[in-house]
Design a protein around this motif. Sequence first.
Motif, PDB file in Angstrom:
ATOM      1  N   PRO A  62       0.823  -1.220   0.000  1.00 29.47           N
ATOM      2  CA  PRO A  62       0.000   0.000   0.000  1.00 29.47           C
ATOM      3  C   PRO A  62       0.860   1.275   0.000  1.00 29.47           C
ATOM      4  O   PRO A  62       2.003   1.252   0.459  1.00 29.47           O
ATOM      5  CB  PRO A  62      -0.788  -0.106   1.309  1.00 29.47           C
ATOM      6  CG  PRO A  62      -0.742  -1.540   1.681  1.00 29.47           C
ATOM      7  CD  PRO A  62       0.522  -2.108   1.113  1.00 29.47           C
TER       8      PRO A  62
ATOM      9  N   SER B  55       2.009   2.819  -2.577  1.00 31.34           N
ATOM     10  CA  SER B  55       3.040   2.814  -3.616  1.00 31.34           C
ATOM     11  C   SER B  55       2.477   3.211  -4.975  1.00 31.34           C
ATOM     12  O   SER B  55       2.994   2.793  -6.014  1.00 31.34           O
ATOM     13  CB  SER B  55       3.667   1.420  -3.699  1.00 31.34           C
ATOM     14  OG  SER B  55       4.152   1.032  -2.449  1.00 31.34           O
TER      15      SER B  55
ATOM     16  N   LYS C  88       6.955   9.398 -11.609  1.00 28.33           N
ATOM     17  CA  LYS C  88       7.080  10.790 -11.191  1.00 28.33           C
ATOM     18  C   LYS C  88       8.007  11.560 -12.141  1.00 28.33           C
ATOM     19  O   LYS C  88       7.765  12.708 -12.479  1.00 28.33           O
ATOM     20  CB  LYS C  88       7.657  10.760  -9.774  1.00 28.33           C
ATOM     21  CG  LYS C  88       7.465  11.928  -8.883  1.00 28.33           C
ATOM     22  CD  LYS C  88       6.064  12.266  -8.561  1.00 28.33           C
ATOM     23  CE  LYS C  88       6.021  13.759  -8.313  1.00 28.33           C
ATOM     24  NZ  LYS C  88       4.707  14.297  -8.214  1.00 28.33           N
TER      25      LYS C  88
HETATM   26  P1  A3P Z   1       1.805  10.593  -0.437  1.00 30.85           P
HETATM   27  O1  A3P Z   1       1.112  10.129   0.802  1.00 30.85           O
HETATM   28  O2  A3P Z   1       3.303  10.575  -0.310  1.00 30.85           O
HETATM   29  O3  A3P Z   1       1.300  11.884  -0.951  1.00 30.85           O
HETATM   30  P2  A3P Z   1      -1.846   4.520  -2.782  1.00 30.85           P
HETATM   31  O4  A3P Z   1      -2.757   4.907  -3.880  1.00 30.85           O
HETATM   32  O5  A3P Z   1      -1.121   3.229  -3.028  1.00 30.85           O
HETATM   33  O6  A3P Z   1      -2.538   4.560  -1.447  1.00 30.85           O
HETATM   34  O7  A3P Z   1      -0.655   5.576  -2.748  1.00 30.85           O
HETATM   35  C1  A3P Z   1      -0.897   6.878  -2.297  1.00 30.85           C
HETATM   36  C2  A3P Z   1       0.337   7.720  -2.583  1.00 30.85           C
HETATM   37  O8  A3P Z   1       0.458   7.911  -4.007  1.00 30.85           O
HETATM   38  C3  A3P Z   1       0.190   9.092  -1.964  1.00 30.85           C
HETATM   39  O9  A3P Z   1       1.507   9.504  -1.604  1.00 30.85           O
HETATM   40  C4  A3P Z   1      -0.361   9.887  -3.142  1.00 30.85           C
HETATM   41  O10 A3P Z   1      -0.199  11.278  -3.031  1.00 30.85           O
HETATM   42  C5  A3P Z   1       0.450   9.315  -4.291  1.00 30.85           C
HETATM   43  N1  A3P Z   1      -0.192   9.574  -5.587  1.00 30.85           N
HETATM   44  C6  A3P Z   1      -1.445   9.246  -5.975  1.00 30.85           C
HETATM   45  N2  A3P Z   1      -1.693   9.706  -7.214  1.00 30.85           N
HETATM   46  C7  A3P Z   1      -0.569  10.341  -7.614  1.00 30.85           C
HETATM   47  C8  A3P Z   1      -0.201  11.047  -8.815  1.00 30.85           C
HETATM   48  N3  A3P Z   1      -1.035  11.196  -9.822  1.00 30.85           N
HETATM   49  N4  A3P Z   1       1.040  11.576  -8.868  1.00 30.85           N
HETATM   50  C9  A3P Z   1       1.916  11.441  -7.824  1.00 30.85           C
HETATM   51  N5  A3P Z   1       1.617  10.780  -6.672  1.00 30.85           N
HETATM   52  C10 A3P Z   1       0.393  10.248  -6.569  1.00 30.85           C
END
Ligand code: A3P
Length: 279
Positions: free
Chosen positions: A41, A43, A183
């Motif tokens: 999770p 990620s 990213k």
């Molecule tokens: P952060 O808490 O560091 O902001 P998951 O979907 O597995 O729960 O992961 C959530 C993480 O992915 C969060 O990290 C979230 O901000 C990041 N995330 C989700 N969509 C994103 C996007 N389009 N670009 C960059 N990061 C993203």
Amino acid sequence: FTLIEYAGRNWPVFPGLSQRLEEDLAQFKARPDDTWIINWPKSGTHWCWEICSMLVSGKAELLQQSKLTAMYPEAVGNAEIEPMPSPRVLNTHVTPDYFPKEALENSKLIFTVRHPKDVAVSYFYHLKGIKFYQYETGAWAGYFPVFLEGRGENGDWINHTESWLSVLDDNSNALVLKFEDLKKDLRKEVQRIAEFLEVSGTDEFYDEVARLCSFDSMKEGKTPGPDIWRQEASGFFRKGITEDWKHHFTVAQNEEFNRRYRETLKDTIHTKKIGYEFL
Ligand code: A3P
């Protein structure tokens, strides 16, 4: 925070978890056009789910998280997932021992990996932010050893990552994606995912998928979904950056983390290839 212990490790509190793991996943009917997003999770689950959903449907539109919650067999069971029309984009955080064998052989598997220090920080805010965990007063200093020792949800990051990478290494149905690469160049990764999924789209379509799946667009366009977050929490789209761990780890925590990870990983093969700096 709230979790349950089952089969020697800690899990999220999904209703009927043991039945989901032992029966639903074991009897899961895989389809060749299923795409699985598999990861630890925090990620990039929502991110990849959105990208893949657009690619397989051929429609550049955000579907968003309210639908995603229904895509975890370990959380909702087969009764919810079986009626879904193809092509399905599914998610799981289970280790390979619980993953449906048929899916391993027949479906498309995308494993997303993120730097574990950033995963730890992201998870910390996830636990603090979701009402259910009752962890609003949790402090980073208290959570750090929980993550490091693998005592939180889903157990140990190294076990999970190494066991998945070893299963997927020779699997031509599998693609490993790094959060950091998404990213760095989202457009390039969108195209790579499309090629892996054997989708043939135009350059304009991939441009649009990348635009809609940028952090700002996903945060801005998120659907309300169930009211699981505390008011002050930033939800699934918190910061979406790399190296946020540098704002949380103390020097001593960083050294302890590196020591433990180097020691545990020295006999592993696959996780080293990912190339994070502590390896
Ligand atoms: P952060 O808490 O560091 O902001 P998951 O979907 O597995 O729960 O992961 C959530 C993480 O992915 C969060 O990290 C979230 O901000 C990041 N995330 C989700 N969509 C994103 C996007 N389009 N670009 C960059 N990061 C993203």
